[in-house]
Write a protein that holds these residues in place. Structure first.
Motif, PDB file in Angstrom:
ATOM      1  N   LEU A  93       0.825  -1.210   0.000  1.00  0.00           N
ATOM      2  CA  LEU A  93       0.000   0.000   0.000  1.00  0.00           C
ATOM      3  C   LEU A  93       0.860   1.261   0.000  1.00  0.00           C
ATOM      4  CD1 LEU A  93      -2.975  -0.916   2.301  1.00  0.00           C
ATOM      5  CD2 LEU A  93      -3.145   0.055   0.023  1.00  0.00           C
ATOM      6  N   ALA A  94       1.936   1.250   0.773  1.00  0.00           N
ATOM      7  CA  ALA A  94       2.829   2.412   0.819  1.00  0.00           C
ATOM      8  C   ALA A  94       3.456   2.646  -0.553  1.00  0.00           C
ATOM      9  CB  ALA A  94       3.903   2.210   1.886  1.00  0.00           C
ATOM     10  N   GLU A  95       3.829   1.558  -1.236  1.00  0.00           N
ATOM     11  CA  GLU A  95       4.383   1.693  -2.592  1.00  0.00           C
ATOM     12  C   GLU A  95       3.337   2.260  -3.547  1.00  0.00           C
ATOM     13  OE1 GLU A  95       6.357  -1.763  -4.255  1.00  0.00           O
ATOM     14  OE2 GLU A  95       7.240  -2.195  -2.289  1.00  0.00           O
ATOM     15  N   LEU A  96       2.108   1.739  -3.457  1.00  0.00           N
ATOM     16  CA  LEU A  96       1.016   2.251  -4.294  1.00  0.00           C
ATOM     17  C   LEU A  96       0.800   3.736  -4.037  1.00  0.00           C
ATOM     18  CD1 LEU A  96      -2.008  -0.240  -4.348  1.00  0.00           C
ATOM     19  CD2 LEU A  96      -0.906   0.849  -6.301  1.00  0.00           C
ATOM     20  N   GLN A  97       0.849   4.106  -2.764  1.00  0.00           N
ATOM     21  CA  GLN A  97       0.633   5.509  -2.388  1.00  0.00           C
ATOM     22  C   GLN A  97       1.733   6.387  -2.993  1.00  0.00           C
ATOM     23  OE1 GLN A  97       0.573   6.248   1.872  1.00  0.00           O
ATOM     24  NE2 GLN A  97      -1.174   7.618   1.602  1.00  0.00           N
ATOM     25  N   ASP A  98       2.983   5.903  -2.954  1.00  0.00           N
ATOM     26  CA  ASP A  98       4.093   6.658  -3.547  1.00  0.00           C
ATOM     27  C   ASP A  98       3.907   6.834  -5.048  1.00  0.00           C
ATOM     28  OD1 ASP A  98       5.359   6.960  -1.136  1.00  0.00           O
ATOM     29  OD2 ASP A  98       6.859   5.381  -1.475  1.00  0.00           O
ATOM     30  N   VAL A  99       3.514   5.764  -5.710  1.00  0.00           N
ATOM     31  CA  VAL A  99       3.354   5.797  -7.165  1.00  0.00           C
ATOM     32  C   VAL A  99       2.134   6.627  -7.577  1.00  0.00           C
ATOM     33  CG1 VAL A  99       2.856   4.352  -9.192  1.00  0.00           C
ATOM     34  CG2 VAL A  99       4.511   3.579  -7.485  1.00  0.00           C
ATOM     35  N   MET A 100       1.031   6.443  -6.876  1.00  0.00           N
ATOM     36  CA  MET A 100      -0.231   7.087  -7.255  1.00  0.00           C
ATOM     37  C   MET A 100      -0.324   8.548  -6.812  1.00  0.00           C
ATOM     38  SD  MET A 100      -2.046   4.635  -8.790  1.00  0.00           S
ATOM     39  CE  MET A 100      -3.680   5.330  -8.786  1.00  0.00           C
ATOM     40  N   GLU A 101       0.378   8.893  -5.745  1.00  0.00           N
ATOM     41  CA  GLU A 101       0.358  10.241  -5.172  1.00  0.00           C
ATOM     42  C   GLU A 101      -1.069  10.711  -4.904  1.00  0.00           C
ATOM     43  OE1 GLU A 101       2.832  12.504  -7.819  1.00  0.00           O
ATOM     44  OE2 GLU A 101       4.662  11.639  -6.985  1.00  0.00           O
ATOM     45  N   GLU A 102      -1.503  11.796  -5.570  1.00  0.00           N
ATOM     46  CA  GLU A 102      -2.836  12.349  -5.278  1.00  0.00           C
ATOM     47  C   GLU A 102      -3.954  11.401  -5.686  1.00  0.00           C
ATOM     48  OE1 GLU A 102      -0.895  14.387  -7.662  1.00  0.00           O
ATOM     49  OE2 GLU A 102       0.248  15.022  -5.919  1.00  0.00           O
ATOM     50  N   GLU A 103      -3.676  10.515  -6.626  1.00  0.00           N
ATOM     51  CA  GLU A 103      -4.699   9.599  -7.130  1.00  0.00           C
ATOM     52  C   GLU A 103      -4.944   8.419  -6.183  1.00  0.00           C
ATOM     53  OE1 GLU A 103      -6.606  10.118  -9.978  1.00  0.00           O
ATOM     54  OE2 GLU A 103      -5.646  12.072  -9.731  1.00  0.00           O
ATOM     55  N   PHE A 104      -4.125   8.290  -5.152  1.00  0.00           N
ATOM     56  CA  PHE A 104      -4.254   7.160  -4.227  1.00  0.00           C
ATOM     57  C   PHE A 104      -5.623   7.152  -3.554  1.00  0.00           C
ATOM     58  CE2 PHE A 104      -3.525   5.099  -0.040  1.00  0.00           C
ATOM     59  CZ  PHE A 104      -3.127   3.855  -0.491  1.00  0.00           C
ATOM     60  N   GLU A 105      -6.084   8.309  -3.132  1.00  0.00           N
ATOM     61  CA  GLU A 105      -7.397   8.417  -2.491  1.00  0.00           C
ATOM     62  C   GLU A 105      -8.498   7.939  -3.437  1.00  0.00           C
ATOM     63  OE1 GLU A 105     -10.624   9.164  -0.061  1.00  0.00           O
ATOM     64  OE2 GLU A 105      -8.525   9.147   0.552  1.00  0.00           O
ATOM     65  N   VAL A 106      -8.396   8.328  -4.714  1.00  0.00           N
ATOM     66  CA  VAL A 106      -9.372   7.911  -5.727  1.00  0.00           C
ATOM     67  C   VAL A 106      -9.326   6.388  -5.888  1.00  0.00           C
ATOM     68  CG1 VAL A 106     -10.005   8.084  -8.175  1.00  0.00           C
ATOM     69  CG2 VAL A 106      -9.245  10.118  -6.925  1.00  0.00           C
ATOM     70  N   LEU A 107      -8.120   5.840  -5.924  1.00  0.00           N
ATOM     71  CA  LEU A 107      -7.939   4.394  -6.048  1.00  0.00           C
ATOM     72  C   LEU A 107      -8.619   3.664  -4.895  1.00  0.00           C
ATOM     73  CD1 LEU A 107      -6.436   1.970  -7.486  1.00  0.00           C
ATOM     74  CD2 LEU A 107      -4.660   2.330  -5.774  1.00  0.00           C
ATOM     75  N   ILE A 108      -8.403   4.129  -3.678  1.00  0.00           N
ATOM     76  CA  ILE A 108      -8.993   3.483  -2.492  1.00  0.00           C
ATOM     77  C   ILE A 108     -10.517   3.569  -2.552  1.00  0.00           C
ATOM     78  CG2 ILE A 108      -9.207   3.597   0.027  1.00  0.00           C
ATOM     79  CD1 ILE A 108      -6.494   2.477  -1.040  1.00  0.00           C
ATOM     80  N   GLN A 109     -11.038   4.748  -2.852  1.00  0.00           N
ATOM     81  CA  GLN A 109     -12.499   4.914  -2.899  1.00  0.00           C
ATOM     82  C   GLN A 109     -13.114   4.064  -4.014  1.00  0.00           C
ATOM     83  OE1 GLN A 109     -14.069   6.153  -0.383  1.00  0.00           O
ATOM     84  NE2 GLN A 109     -12.081   6.696   0.467  1.00  0.00           N
ATOM     85  N   THR A 110     -12.427   3.978  -5.145  1.00  0.00           N
ATOM     86  CA  THR A 110     -12.901   3.143  -6.256  1.00  0.00           C
ATOM     87  C   THR A 110     -12.899   1.678  -5.845  1.00  0.00           C
ATOM     88  OG1 THR A 110     -12.055   4.743  -7.853  1.00  0.00           O
ATOM     89  CG2 THR A 110     -12.492   2.519  -8.672  1.00  0.00           C
ATOM     90  N   TYR A 111     -11.821   1.243  -5.200  1.00  0.00           N
ATOM     91  CA  TYR A 111     -11.741  -0.149  -4.739  1.00  0.00           C
ATOM     92  C   TYR A 111     -12.879  -0.459  -3.760  1.00  0.00           C
ATOM     93  CZ  TYR A 111     -10.426  -4.119  -1.878  1.00  0.00           C
ATOM     94  OH  TYR A 111     -10.461  -5.296  -1.180  1.00  0.00           O
ATOM     95  N   LEU A 112     -13.121   0.441  -2.820  1.00  0.00           N
ATOM     96  CA  LEU A 112     -14.167   0.204  -1.812  1.00  0.00           C
ATOM     97  C   LEU A 112     -15.551   0.119  -2.460  1.00  0.00           C
ATOM     98  CD1 LEU A 112     -12.891   2.511   1.080  1.00  0.00           C
ATOM     99  CD2 LEU A 112     -12.760   0.007   0.954  1.00  0.00           C
ATOM    100  N   ALA A 113     -15.851   1.042  -3.372  1.00  0.00           N
ATOM    101  CA  ALA A 113     -17.154   1.024  -4.047  1.00  0.00           C
ATOM    102  C   ALA A 113     -17.291  -0.215  -4.925  1.00  0.00           C
ATOM    103  CB  ALA A 113     -17.324   2.293  -4.886  1.00  0.00           C
ATOM    104  N   ASP A 114     -16.233  -0.529  -5.652  1.00  0.00           N
ATOM    105  CA  ASP A 114     -16.228  -1.694  -6.529  1.00  0.00           C
ATOM    106  C   ASP A 114     -16.400  -2.981  -5.701  1.00  0.00           C
ATOM    107  OD1 ASP A 114     -15.724  -2.849  -9.201  1.00  0.00           O
ATOM    108  OD2 ASP A 114     -13.918  -3.658  -8.252  1.00  0.00           O
ATOM    109  N   SER A 115     -15.736  -3.031  -4.566  1.00  0.00           N
ATOM    110  CA  SER A 115     -15.813  -4.223  -3.707  1.00  0.00           C
ATOM    111  C   SER A 115     -17.225  -4.441  -3.183  1.00  0.00           C
ATOM    112  CB  SER A 115     -14.847  -4.092  -2.534  1.00  0.00           C
ATOM    113  OG  SER A 115     -13.520  -4.067  -3.008  1.00  0.00           O
ATOM    114  N   ARG A 116     -17.896  -3.359  -2.824  1.00  0.00           N
ATOM    115  CA  ARG A 116     -19.281  -3.490  -2.340  1.00  0.00           C
ATOM    116  C   ARG A 116     -20.159  -4.103  -3.430  1.00  0.00           C
ATOM    117  NH1 ARG A 116     -17.910   1.690  -0.463  1.00  0.00           N
ATOM    118  NH2 ARG A 116     -17.330   1.596   1.723  1.00  0.00           N
TER     119      ARG A 116
END
Length: 116
Positions: free
Chosen positions: A12-35
């Motif tokens: 996750l820390a690596e993803l956060q480094d790579v994604m930077e500002e988009e990390f929050e979008v990635l997490i929210q997308t994953y959570l919505a998609d998972s539901r």
């Protein structure tokens, strides 16, 4: 199964480094998609559709592994195998564990994301 962590913090820390500002979008997308994936699993189970259950579990497994949720990914693998074997009787118990683990992963991802 329980030897796997809820979250792979290093991944996750690596993803956060790579994604930077988009990390929050990635997490929210994953959570919505998972539901919606959990809903698909529930629908397939209710319909008694083992093939659809296996497919839904397989795609959910991939997204869990990609985001760094190994324990949830392992549960999805277990669900996928049950679907492939057309063995849906024990699947409701696995689906319950997926639901519980997803709640834990969601909570931890929200906390992980809010850390400085």
């Amino acid at each position: 199964m329980n030897d796997k962590p809820h979250l792979d913090v290093e991944a996750l820390a690596e993803l956060q480094d790579v994604m930077e500002e988009e990390f929050e979008v990635l997490i929210q997308t994953y959570l919505a998609d998972s539901r919606s994936r959990i809903d698909s699993l529930k629908e397939a189970l209710l319909a008694g559709d083992a093939d659809q259950f296996a497919k839904a579990a397989h795609s959910f497994k991939g997204s869990c592994i990609n985001i760094g949720a190994p324990r949830l990914g392992a549960l999805c693998f277990e669900a996928e195998q049950l679907g492939k074997q057309s063995s849906l009787a024990p699947a409701s118990g696995v689906l319950e564990r997926i639901d519980t683990e997803f709640s834990e992963v969601s909570r931890r991802l929200q906390n992980f994301n809010s850390e400085p």
